[in-house]
Design a protein around this motif. Structure first.
Motif, mmCIF file in Angstrom:
data_model
loop_
_atom_site.group_PDB
_atom_site.id
_atom_site.type_symbol
_atom_site.label_atom_id
_atom_site.label_comp_id
_atom_site.label_asym_id
_atom_site.label_seq_id
_atom_site.Cartn_x
_atom_site.Cartn_y
_atom_site.Cartn_z
ATOM 1 N N HIS A 41 0.869 -1.167 0.000
ATOM 2 C CA HIS A 41 0.000 0.000 0.000
ATOM 3 C C HIS A 41 0.904 1.214 0.000
ATOM 4 O O HIS A 41 2.022 1.164 0.515
ATOM 5 N N LEU A 42 0.438 2.298 -0.574
ATOM 6 C CA LEU A 42 1.221 3.522 -0.609
ATOM 7 C C LEU A 42 0.327 4.651 -0.137
ATOM 8 O O LEU A 42 -0.821 4.763 -0.577
ATOM 9 N N ILE A 87 -2.629 11.154 4.628
ATOM 10 C CA ILE A 87 -3.682 12.036 4.131
ATOM 11 C C ILE A 87 -4.377 11.478 2.893
ATOM 12 O O ILE A 87 -5.415 11.977 2.491
ATOM 13 N N ALA A 88 -3.792 10.441 2.273
ATOM 14 C CA ALA A 88 -4.423 9.829 1.100
ATOM 15 C C ALA A 88 -3.823 8.446 0.868
ATOM 16 O O ALA A 88 -2.653 8.222 1.150
ATOM 17 N N ALA A 89 -4.650 7.553 0.358
ATOM 18 C CA ALA A 89 -4.181 6.228 -0.060
ATOM 19 C C ALA A 89 -4.132 6.221 -1.575
ATOM 20 O O ALA A 89 -5.016 6.766 -2.239
ATOM 21 N N LEU A 90 -3.091 5.618 -2.121
ATOM 22 C CA LEU A 90 -2.929 5.547 -3.568
ATOM 23 C C LEU A 90 -3.233 4.134 -4.043
ATOM 24 O O LEU A 90 -2.847 3.160 -3.400
ATOM 25 N N TRP A 91 -3.927 4.042 -5.173
ATOM 26 C CA TRP A 91 -4.334 2.752 -5.712
ATOM 27 C C TRP A 91 -3.798 2.597 -7.118
ATOM 28 O O TRP A 91 -3.462 3.563 -7.781
ATOM 29 N N GLY A 92 -3.732 1.370 -7.585
ATOM 30 C CA GLY A 92 -3.282 1.076 -8.936
ATOM 31 C C GLY A 92 -2.133 0.097 -8.897
ATOM 32 O O GLY A 92 -1.786 -0.450 -7.846
ATOM 33 N N LEU A 130 3.604 4.550 -7.552
ATOM 34 C CA LEU A 130 4.841 5.294 -7.292
ATOM 35 C C LEU A 130 4.902 6.587 -8.097
ATOM 36 O O LEU A 130 5.300 7.635 -7.575
ATOM 37 N N ALA A 131 4.502 6.534 -9.362
ATOM 38 C CA ALA A 131 4.501 7.740 -10.190
ATOM 39 C C ALA A 131 3.547 8.785 -9.610
ATOM 40 O O ALA A 131 3.883 9.976 -9.524
ATOM 41 N N ASN A 132 2.355 8.352 -9.210
ATOM 42 C CA ASN A 132 1.396 9.274 -8.607
ATOM 43 C C ASN A 132 1.913 9.827 -7.282
ATOM 44 O O ASN A 132 1.736 11.013 -6.986
ATOM 45 N N ALA A 133 2.559 8.995 -6.487
ATOM 46 C CA ALA A 133 3.099 9.456 -5.209
ATOM 47 C C ALA A 133 4.119 10.565 -5.418
ATOM 48 O O ALA A 133 4.115 11.576 -4.705
#
Length: 91
Positions: A25-26, A36-41, A47-50
């Motif tokens: 999970h990121l 403050i937010a969870a990233l999906w995909g 990683l790119a979105n992070a």
């Protein structure tokens, strides 16, 4: 009304799952480490979105600086930068 976004600097943290596939999970975090937010995909997409999301406060500040410095230049339409800044500051 002024938008009250989470101030930077922002970062991200990994949280590895117990699933055998090595998934993770990121999360986007604020300067105190608060999630403050969870990233999906997929892994690469997360990683790119992070990286992109964690630079948002700096990108906004840089756009504001550029717009302020160059808006007197009437050879360039700064409308897109101004619109992006306004969108970023929406509540």
């Amino acid at each position: 009304m002024s938008a009250q976004h989470t101030p930077g600097p922002l970062g991200f943290v990994h949280s590895y799952t117990t699933v055998a596939n090595g998934g993770f999970h990121l999360y986007l975090v604020d300067s105190t480490g608060r999630k403050i937010a969870a990233l999906w995909g997929g892994a690469d997409e997360k990683l790119a979105n992070a990286h992109l999301f964690s630079t948002a406060p700096e990108l906004l500040a840089a756009c504001e600086l550029a717009l302020g410095a160059f808006e007197r230049n009437d050879c360039i339409d700064w409308g897109e930068i101004a619109a992006a800044i306004a969108k970023a500051k929406q509540p």
